[in-house]
Structures are given as structure tokens and as C-alpha cells.
Design a protein around this motif. Structure first.
Motif, PDB file in Angstrom:
ATOM      1  N   THR A  30      -3.580   1.029  -2.936  1.00  0.00           N
ATOM      2  CA  THR A  30      -3.156  -0.366  -2.844  1.00  0.00           C
ATOM      3  C   THR A  30      -2.650  -0.808  -4.208  1.00  0.00           C
ATOM      4  OG1 THR A  30      -4.805  -0.759  -1.145  1.00  0.00           O
ATOM      5  CG2 THR A  30      -3.874  -2.692  -2.231  1.00  0.00           C
ATOM      6  N   LEU A  31      -1.355  -1.109  -4.283  1.00  0.00           N
ATOM      7  CA  LEU A  31      -0.759  -1.502  -5.561  1.00  0.00           C
ATOM      8  C   LEU A  31      -0.913  -2.995  -5.787  1.00  0.00           C
ATOM      9  CD1 LEU A  31       2.597   0.495  -5.265  1.00  0.00           C
ATOM     10  CD2 LEU A  31       0.511   1.205  -6.442  1.00  0.00           C
ATOM     11  N   VAL A  32      -0.675  -3.758  -4.717  1.00  0.00           N
ATOM     12  CA  VAL A  32      -0.741  -5.219  -4.791  1.00  0.00           C
ATOM     13  C   VAL A  32      -1.469  -5.701  -3.551  1.00  0.00           C
ATOM     14  CG1 VAL A  32       0.592  -7.364  -4.782  1.00  0.00           C
ATOM     15  CG2 VAL A  32       1.442  -5.379  -6.064  1.00  0.00           C
ATOM     16  N   VAL A  71       0.860  -1.178   0.000  1.00  0.00           N
ATOM     17  CA  VAL A  71       0.000   0.000   0.000  1.00  0.00           C
ATOM     18  C   VAL A  71       0.898   1.230   0.000  1.00  0.00           C
ATOM     19  CG1 VAL A  71      -1.806   1.247   1.228  1.00  0.00           C
ATOM     20  CG2 VAL A  71      -1.745  -1.254   1.316  1.00  0.00           C
ATOM     21  N   LEU A  72       0.655   2.123  -0.949  1.00  0.00           N
ATOM     22  CA  LEU A  72       1.386   3.389  -0.932  1.00  0.00           C
ATOM     23  C   LEU A  72       0.717   4.297   0.083  1.00  0.00           C
ATOM     24  CD1 LEU A  72       2.167   4.536  -4.605  1.00  0.00           C
ATOM     25  CD2 LEU A  72       3.743   3.648  -2.890  1.00  0.00           C
ATOM     26  N   PRO A  73       1.422   4.725   1.109  1.00  0.00           N
ATOM     27  CA  PRO A  73       0.796   5.602   2.097  1.00  0.00           C
ATOM     28  C   PRO A  73       0.538   6.972   1.481  1.00  0.00           C
ATOM     29  CG  PRO A  73       3.135   5.371   2.560  1.00  0.00           C
ATOM     30  CD  PRO A  73       2.844   4.504   1.365  1.00  0.00           C
ATOM     31  N   SER A  87      -3.321  -2.638 -18.059  1.00  0.00           N
ATOM     32  CA  SER A  87      -2.445  -1.563 -17.613  1.00  0.00           C
ATOM     33  C   SER A  87      -2.946  -1.031 -16.274  1.00  0.00           C
ATOM     34  CB  SER A  87      -2.447  -0.459 -18.678  1.00  0.00           C
ATOM     35  OG  SER A  87      -1.639   0.589 -18.252  1.00  0.00           O
ATOM     36  N   GLY A  88      -2.027  -0.824 -15.352  1.00  0.00           N
ATOM     37  CA  GLY A  88      -2.401  -0.290 -14.042  1.00  0.00           C
ATOM     38  C   GLY A  88      -2.899  -1.349 -13.084  1.00  0.00           C
ATOM     39  N   SER A  89      -2.752  -2.631 -13.451  1.00  0.00           N
ATOM     40  CA  SER A  89      -3.261  -3.695 -12.581  1.00  0.00           C
ATOM     41  C   SER A  89      -2.252  -4.064 -11.489  1.00  0.00           C
ATOM     42  CB  SER A  89      -3.616  -4.920 -13.418  1.00  0.00           C
ATOM     43  OG  SER A  89      -2.470  -5.349 -14.142  1.00  0.00           O
ATOM     44  N   GLY A  90      -1.052  -3.475 -11.514  1.00  0.00           N
ATOM     45  CA  GLY A  90      -0.082  -3.732 -10.450  1.00  0.00           C
ATOM     46  C   GLY A  90       0.996  -4.736 -10.828  1.00  0.00           C
ATOM     47  N   LYS A  91       1.163  -4.983 -12.142  1.00  0.00           N
ATOM     48  CA  LYS A  91       2.163  -5.970 -12.584  1.00  0.00           C
ATOM     49  C   LYS A  91       3.577  -5.525 -12.196  1.00  0.00           C
ATOM     50  CE  LYS A  91       0.964  -5.488 -16.944  1.00  0.00           C
ATOM     51  NZ  LYS A  91      -0.077  -4.456 -16.802  1.00  0.00           N
ATOM     52  N   SER A  92       3.882  -4.262 -12.542  1.00  0.00           N
ATOM     53  CA  SER A  92       5.219  -3.754 -12.212  1.00  0.00           C
ATOM     54  C   SER A  92       5.430  -3.764 -10.703  1.00  0.00           C
ATOM     55  CB  SER A  92       5.387  -2.338 -12.747  1.00  0.00           C
ATOM     56  OG  SER A  92       5.283  -2.324 -14.142  1.00  0.00           O
ATOM     57  N   SER A  93       4.403  -3.320  -9.991  1.00  0.00           N
ATOM     58  CA  SER A  93       4.523  -3.256  -8.529  1.00  0.00           C
ATOM     59  C   SER A  93       4.825  -4.632  -7.944  1.00  0.00           C
ATOM     60  CB  SER A  93       3.236  -2.709  -7.920  1.00  0.00           C
ATOM     61  OG  SER A  93       2.951  -1.442  -8.476  1.00  0.00           O
ATOM     62  N   LEU A  94       4.166  -5.662  -8.460  1.00  0.00           N
ATOM     63  CA  LEU A  94       4.414  -7.020  -7.968  1.00  0.00           C
ATOM     64  C   LEU A  94       5.846  -7.441  -8.296  1.00  0.00           C
ATOM     65  CD1 LEU A  94       3.483  -9.656  -6.693  1.00  0.00           C
ATOM     66  CD2 LEU A  94       2.578 -10.369  -8.930  1.00  0.00           C
ATOM     67  N   LEU A 132      11.609   4.120 -11.245  1.00  0.00           N
ATOM     68  CA  LEU A 132      11.017   3.160 -12.181  1.00  0.00           C
ATOM     69  C   LEU A 132       9.527   3.433 -12.352  1.00  0.00           C
ATOM     70  CD1 LEU A 132      12.862  -0.047 -10.918  1.00  0.00           C
ATOM     71  CD2 LEU A 132      13.186   1.086 -13.116  1.00  0.00           C
ATOM     72  N   ARG A 133       8.850   3.694 -11.256  1.00  0.00           N
ATOM     73  CA  ARG A 133       7.407   3.977 -11.327  1.00  0.00           C
ATOM     74  C   ARG A 133       7.165   5.205 -12.194  1.00  0.00           C
ATOM     75  NH1 ARG A 133       6.514   2.850  -5.493  1.00  0.00           N
ATOM     76  NH2 ARG A 133       5.786   0.702  -5.447  1.00  0.00           N
ATOM     77  N   GLY A 134       8.044   6.189 -12.014  1.00  0.00           N
ATOM     78  CA  GLY A 134       7.871   7.407 -12.796  1.00  0.00           C
ATOM     79  C   GLY A 134       8.155   7.183 -14.270  1.00  0.00           C
TER      80      GLY A 134
HETATM   81  N1  LIG Z   1       3.596   6.674  -7.243  1.00  0.00           N
HETATM   82  C1  LIG Z   1       2.317   6.313  -7.394  1.00  0.00           C
HETATM   83  N2  LIG Z   1       1.342   7.021  -6.778  1.00  0.00           N
HETATM   84  C2  LIG Z   1       0.060   6.670  -6.916  1.00  0.00           C
HETATM   85  N3  LIG Z   1      -0.346   5.642  -7.638  1.00  0.00           N
HETATM   86  C3  LIG Z   1       0.563   4.907  -8.275  1.00  0.00           C
HETATM   87  C4  LIG Z   1       1.951   5.196  -8.178  1.00  0.00           C
HETATM   88  N4  LIG Z   1       2.622   4.284  -8.916  1.00  0.00           N
HETATM   89  C5  LIG Z   1       1.695   3.468  -9.432  1.00  0.00           C
HETATM   90  N5  LIG Z   1       0.477   3.834  -9.053  1.00  0.00           N
HETATM   91  C6  LIG Z   1      -0.752   3.174  -9.400  1.00  0.00           C
HETATM   92  O1  LIG Z   1      -0.665   1.850  -8.955  1.00  0.00           O
HETATM   93  C7  LIG Z   1      -1.270   0.987  -9.863  1.00  0.00           C
HETATM   94  C8  LIG Z   1      -0.326  -0.117 -10.263  1.00  0.00           C
HETATM   95  O2  LIG Z   1       0.683   0.412 -11.073  1.00  0.00           O
HETATM   96  P1  LIG Z   1       1.698  -0.542 -11.859  1.00  0.00           P
HETATM   97  O3  LIG Z   1       2.245  -1.518 -10.891  1.00  0.00           O
HETATM   98  O4  LIG Z   1       2.702   0.316 -12.571  1.00  0.00           O
HETATM   99  O5  LIG Z   1       0.775  -1.222 -12.890  1.00  0.00           O
HETATM  100  P2  LIG Z   1       1.140  -1.939 -14.271  1.00  0.00           P
HETATM  101  O6  LIG Z   1       2.598  -2.181 -14.280  1.00  0.00           O
HETATM  102  O7  LIG Z   1       0.333  -3.165 -14.239  1.00  0.00           O
HETATM  103  O8  LIG Z   1       0.713  -0.997 -15.331  1.00  0.00           O
HETATM  104  C9  LIG Z   1      -1.735   1.811 -11.031  1.00  0.00           C
HETATM  105  O9  LIG Z   1      -3.102   2.066 -10.876  1.00  0.00           O
HETATM  106  C10 LIG Z   1      -0.950   3.070 -10.908  1.00  0.00           C
HETATM  107  O10 LIG Z   1      -1.694   4.166 -11.385  1.00  0.00           O
END
Ligand SMILES: Nc1ncnc2c1ncn2[C@@H]1O[C@H](COP(=O)(O)OP(=O)(O)O)[C@@H](O)[C@H]1O
Ligand SMILES: [Mg+2]
Lengths: 234, 414
Positions: free
Chosen positions: A31-33, A23-25, A52-59, B410-412
Motif C-alpha cells: 500500500t503506497l497511499v 495498492v501495488l498488486p 522517506s518511504g512515506s508515500g510522498k512521491s506516490s501521492l 520515476l519510482r526506479g
Molecule cells: N515498485 C515498488 N515496489 C514495491 N514497493 C515500492 C515500489 N515503489 C515504492 N515502493 C514503496 O512504497 C513506499 C512509498 O514510496 P514513495 O512514494 O517513493 O515514498 P517517498 O517518496 O515518500 O520516499 C516506500 O515504502 C517504497 O519502498
């Protein structure tokens, strides 16, 4: 955990994630994952898919020890990484993991060979000559013979991504994590990179977890993980 | 080559122009540091040398540092009796039994001593009167403790030994009274005795006042002139090592009771002024280096900002935060080190240039070159300052670089 291990004898898991939540505070926590449990076997080729935006990168960042989960456990080769400090996490990434990102992320001032050699230099397991030999060999394996002394700017997108794969393989990792490695490549280069990543599991016995939208790439996977809104749905 | 160094160098080379500008800052800082320091230290050394050369290292005078203890106090140290209005014994001034005391002082290794009887006298020549200081000396001993011998431009110091009526005067006084070697003058002592004396020597120290007011004759002659047979009123000492003067003065004072003043004590005020001057100098020079440090801070923080992506890559590969910090500190050190070396050359150039400048100093008859100090210590100090400033300037951006979280980048980027 021990029970699950027992149900799969012979298949030694190198990575076990148990109910990972990130969870990003913030004023509105994101909640990313959520509750992701994943198990990666040795030499396994796993694809993560999802919109897109489903949290793949975050996982992937969580599995690659780049990010820490808000809750849940992550075991790498049986060790709980939750107890690792920053330096230990970094050293683990250096020696055991390899990353390939969507954009090549090479150091622009260094040649292909230097870029591949860099993780080896930092680890210092091999001497200088052995490092250069191994880097050159990796580049040859990836079809980059003759390009060793070129800078990233002198290489095509597909070539750069192959240099990045060579760099990820530099310290002979147990797991490669790739985040949309072909997202910025044309079809032909994509197929090439896919083949390479796929072959790694067989030729080097290292596991690969790759995020992709590409259906053809996903076909060859040992397992597919489907993500929707940060949850694993299949 | 070292990995951190290679990466550091690649960063600096990717920002060539800015790196060059910040390097120039250090070069100028170091060069000016050296120029200012060489001049300040040079003039200080020159000044002290003059002080040590011309003034006696230690002067024993016919005084006591503390008033004599009264006999009543000695007799009743804890007594409640208080004797007031005691008039101290009237002393005949002068160092008594100076011959024995000379022998005692001469037993100190590295010390030489000469007796002097100094008094005031009036020179009378061709109807003109001129007040002078007349010092009675023994040429043999005087030669050991002063540079007067080197300053003689006509005649000789020994002439006052052979001609007991001989007197040596400065060229300033000679010009003032139109005197020359071989002329005879009337010398009137404060006690009223008058004697005709022959000018047997002329000296020139370069100090205008000294050359106009100081005169020398034989000790025996001056003792007679001043009605003080067998008395000297000061013992002039010279040390092999001038910097031991303070310690030896204390020892002499314990040995013979008379007040012994070292050159350091005598010029305490001036020496303190030198300390203040040094503080000012190092503040000014420090300010120059501070400006140079800003240049370094500027280039390294730019690199940190520009290379955030690279930092993220390196950290994701497995570089530690301290690896990243080290890379940027090395960048500061490279600029500091190269800047120091080039600055040292620049400083040498400036110093050589300054050394050729001639100036006319008031109180000096000859123009002198600017005194330039060439000591290696100031080069080491300049380099140390520059390097410390460079690393300090690199520290803040380095710390910021170490804190970069790869995931944020990376997120950015994705
Ligand atoms: N720094 C951030 N602040 C707020 N929301 C974020 C941030 N980074 C990612 N997100 C959100 O978290 C979710 C998951 O992102 P991400 O893991 O990049 O998804 P994916 O790789 O599947 O596209 C997305 O909805 C994205 O908008
Ligand atoms: Mg993504």
C-alpha cells in the motif's frame, strides 16, 4: 462535496482528491497511499512532507494523473478523472499540469530553449514563432538569459532545474507538481529554486504542490500535508 | 520541423555508429537487390526478346486442336447409337485455300502473316549429304514477319524471287559443306524430286543450330519440289505488339479453325521456369533485406532501452503512447529511406559494372554483354521493400516504447 465547496465560497478548488488509495498488486501487495483526501485551491502553495518511504512521491503521481488510484476519486477542475482514458490523461497533463522532478530530466540532445518549447510544440496551441518567444521569455524570467542554446550538460544543476521549471510552465498549467525539486542541489541553488516555485503562485496564479524535506521551504507554504506510512496525518 | 521527427533524429544521432552500421545493412540490401533484379530481369527480357524476335509470334499449322466431330455424332447428338471403329477421313495435309485465310488474318489490325511450306530435304554437294529443313517462302511477306532479312550477310532475300532456283542457307551449313554464294547444290525432297539450286544468299542468326539446318527457297519452287501445288503447311504471323499474340491466336483459331499457337503457348514451359526463377530471386533478395531489418531492429531497440528515461519524461509531459510509437517508427523510416537512396546509387554502380562484363554463351557465336535491366520499377520496388522492412523492424521496439509507464521509471529513479 457540494457541501464542502459551499463552506469555502470564492476559493475554487482545482484539484480534489477523495480517499485515494493506491495498492501495488503482487504476491505481497504494497500500500503506497491510503485514504488520502486532499484539496488544492487555485493559486495555493501546498507542501507535502514526511519521512522517506512515506508515500510522498506516490501521492504526487496520483495527483499529477501519472498513476491511477486503486480506489477513491480525483477531480480536476470539477471533472472526475477516473473516467479519462490514457490519451485523455496525457492530454490533460500536457495542457494543465507541469512536473518538476528531483533529477532534472531534460532531454540531453536538445538545448534549453528546445526543451522548454517541447510541450508547446506537442500542444500546438501557439505558432512556432510565438512558442520560441514564450520559451525564451520563460528562461529569462527564471534567470537563464544567455543560456537558451546550451545543452543540459553545459548547465549547472540549479540551472537545469530552472530549465525544468520553465518547461513545466510552458503550456501555462493550472498546477505544478514538484517532487523534491531541490533534493540534488546545493543550499544556494535550493533557495533560489524554492523562491521561484513560491513566486509562481503569486505571479502566475498557478497552484504548486511540492514534496520537500526542507523546513525553510515549508515555512512559506499555505498548507502542509504530513504523510506517514502512506496516510495523511495532518 | 516536425517534433516527432526532431526527437527521432536526436535518438539516431546519439547512437551514430550503430545507426551507421544498420544504415549500411540497408544500403547493401538495396544495392544487391537492384543488382540481382537488374540481371534477372535483364536476362529475362533479353531471353523473351530473342524468343519474340526469332520465333514467329503465332504459328498457324495444318492441324486441328480437337479431333473432328464424326458425322454420326452431328446427326444424332443425343442418340443412344454408338458408332465405333470410325476411321477418320484421310486428309491431304496442308492448309487448304491458304490465300483466302491469309486475307482473313490480315484483316486483324496489327497482324502480319506469311505462308510457309516447310519440309525436309537432303543437300548433296561434293559427295556429301546433309539433312536440312527447307522452307518455301514469299520474300515480300516473309520480310514482314521475321528478322531473316536482317540476318542476311551475303546476297539478298529477294534473290529467290528473281532466281526461282535460288536458295538461301546459313553460314554454318555453308562452312560445313564448303559452299559459297554462286555454288550449285542438289536438293532432294522427301517426295523424291531432285533439283539443282543456286546459293543466292547466306544468313547468320548467331544460333549455331539454326545456322546449320535451316534453308529458304521460294514458296512456288518448294511447292513444286514437294508435289504440293497451292499448299502451305504453316502461316507465320507477327504482331505489332508481341504480347497480344495469345489473344490473337485464339481469334485466328476461331476464324479459320486451324490450330494457331502463340509464342507464349509454345514456350509455356520456359516462361513458367522464369516465374520460378523470379520467386527464387525475390526470396534471396528478401533474405538480404531481412538481415538489414535485423540491423534496424537492433539499433532501435537499443535506443528504446537507452532512452526509457526520455520516454518517461515525454509521457509525463503529456505525450501519448502513439507519439512515442511514431517517434521510433520514424527512426526506422529514416534509416530505410536514406538506406534506399544510398542503396540505389550503389545499385546503379553495380549495374553499370555488370553491364561491362562480356560472356560467351553456348549456342551463340559472338560474346555478349550481361543484359542489365534499368527499369525504374525495380528501384521503386527495392525502396518499397527496404522501407517496409525498416518500418516493420522498428514496429516491435516502437510498441515497447509506447508501453513505457512513466511512474515505473520515476519510482526506479527516485
Ligand atoms: N515498485 C515498488 N515496489 C514495491 N514497493 C515500492 C515500489 N515503489 C515504492 N515502493 C514503496 O512504497 C513506499 C512509498 O514510496 P514513495 O512514494 O517513493 O515514498 P517517498 O517518496 O515518500 O520516499 C516506500 O515504502 C517504497 O519502498
Ligand atoms: Mg520520493
Amino acid at each position: 462535496m457540494a457541501g464542502r465547496e459551499a463552506t469555502n465560497p470564492g476559493d475554487s478548488a482545482i484539484l480534489v482528491a477523495e480517499r485515494l488509495t493506491r495498492v501495488l498488486p503482487g504476491e505481497v501487495p504494497v500500500t503506497l497511499v491510503q485514504d488520502a483526501s486532499v484539496r488544492i485551491g487555485r493559486g495555493e502553495f501546498v507542501i507535502i512532507r514526511g519521512p522517506s518511504g512515506s508515500g510522498k512521491s506516490s501521492l504526487l503521481y496520483l495527483l499529477g494523473l501519472l498513476d491511477r488510484p486503486t480506489s477513491g476519486r480525483l477531480l480536476l477542475e470539477g471533472e472526475d478523472t477516473g473516467t479519462f482514458d490514457e490519451d485523455r490523461l496525457a492530454t490533460t497533463r500536457l495542457a494543465k499540469l507541469g512536473f518538476v522532478f528531483q533529477f532534472h530530466f531534460l532531454l540531453a540532445e536538445f538545448t534549453a530553449l528546445d526543451n522548454v518549447q517541447m510541450p508547446m510544440r506537442r500542444l500546438g496551441r501557439l505558432d512556432e514563432a510565438a512558442q520560441r518567444d514564450r520559451a525564451a521569455q520563460l528562461l529569462r524570467d527564471l534567470g537563464l538569459a544567455g543560456h537558451e542554446h546550451k545543452r543540459p550538460s553545459q548547465l549547472s544543476g540549479g540551472q537545469r532545474q530552472r530549465v525544468a521549471i520553465a518547461r513545466a510552465l510552458a503550456n501555462d498549467p493550472v498546477l505544478i507538481l514538484a517532487d523534491e525539486p531541490t533534493g540534488a542541489l546545493d543550499t544556494k541553488s535550493s533557495a533560489n529554486v524554492h523562491d521561484i516555485l513560491h513566486d509562481l503562485t503569486r505571479e502566475r496564479g498557478c497552484s504548486v504542490v511540492a514534496v520537500t524535506h526542507d523546513m525553510a521551504f515549508a515555512q512559506g507554504a499555505d498548507r502542509l500535508i504530513e504523510l506517514v506510512d502512506g496516510r495523511i496525518v495532518s | 520541423m516536425n517534433l516527432h521527427f526532431d526527437i527521432a533524429l536526436s535518438h539516431l544521432l546519439s547512437r551514430r555508429r550503430q545507426t551507421l552500421v544498420s544504415l549500411m545493412g540497408v544500403v547493401l540490401g538495396v544495392a544487391f537487390f537492384l543488382a540481382v533484379s537488374a540481371l534477372m530481369r535483364g536476362s529475362e527480357i533479353d531471353f523473351i526478346e530473342r524468343l519474340v524476335d526469332t520465333a514467329p509470334h503465332i504459328t498457324v499449322s495444318d492441324e486441328f486442336r480437337h479431333a473432328r466431330v464424326q458425322p454420326a455424332t452431328v446427326a444424332y447428338p443425343d442418340g443412344a447409337v454408338r458408332v465405333s471403329n470410325v476411321k477418320p477421313l484421310t486428309d491431304r495435309r496442308g492448309i487448304r485455300q491458304y490465300r483466302q485465310r491469309l486475307a482473313m488474318i490480315e484483316s486483324i489490325p496489327g497482324a502480319r502473316v506469311a505462308p510457309v511450306l516447310v519440309g525436309q530435304a537432303i543437300f548433296s554437294f561434293a559427295g556429301r549429304d546433309e539433312a536440312v529443313t527447307l522452307s518455301g517462302i514469299e520474300p515480300e511477306r516473309m520480310r514482314d514477319v521475321s528478322t531473316i532479312d536482317e540476318d542476311i550477310v551475303a546476297g539478298s532475300l529477294d534473290a529467290i524471287d528473281t532466281d526461282r532456283n535460288g536458295i538461301i542457307i546459313g553460314v554454318g551449313l555453308a562452312e560445313k559443306l564448303s559452299l559459297d554464294i554462286g555454288d550449285t547444290v542438289s536438293v532432294v525432297a522427301a517426295e523424291g524430286n531432285v533439283r539443282a539450286m543456286n546459293i543466292v544468299g547466306l544468313f547468320r542468326t548467331g544460333n549455331v543450330n539454326y545456322d546449320e539446318t535451316q534453308t529458304f527457297a521460294h514458296l512456288k519452287r518448294v511447292q513444286a519440289l514437294m508435289n504440293r501445288p497451292n499448299v502451305a503447311n504453316s502461316l507465320v504471323m507477327r504482331m505489332d505488339d508481341a504480347y497480344r499474340a495469345r489473344d490473337v491466336a485464339a481469334r485466328v483459331e476461331r476464324m479459320i479453325q486451324y490450330k494457331a499457337v502463340s509464342w507464349q503457348e509454345a514456350s509455356e514451359d520456359i516462361l513458367n521456369t522464369l516465374v520460378v526463377r523470379n520467386v527464387i530471386m525475390y526470396s534471396v533478395v528478401g533474405a538480404i533485406l531481412l538481415v538489414a531489418a535485423f540491423g534496424i531492429y537492433n539499433v532501435i531497440s537499443t535506443v528504446v532501452m537507452e532512452k526509457t528515461r526520455d520516454i518517461a519524461i515525454l509521457k509525463s509531459i503529456g505525450f501519448h503512447a502513439r507519439d512515442i510509437r511514431r517517434i521510433f517508427l520514424i527512426e526506422g523510416a529514416i534509416i530505410g529511406l536514406i538506406g534506399s537512396v544510398l542503396g540505389a546509387f550503389g545499385g546503379v554502380g553495380l549495374m553499370a559494372l555488370m553491364q561491362r562484363i562480356e560472356v560467351q554463351v553456348p549456342g551463340e557465336s559472338e560474346p555478349v554483354n550481361l543484359p542489365v535491366y534499368w527499369g525504374m520499377d525495380q528501384f521503386a520496388m527495392a525502396a518499397a521493400f527496404a522501407l517496409a522492412a525498416a518500418i516493420f523492424a522498428a514496429y516491435l521496439p516502437a510498441r515497447k516504447g509506447g508501453r513505457v509507464e512513466p511512474v515505473d521509471i520515476l519510482r526506479g529513479a527516485v
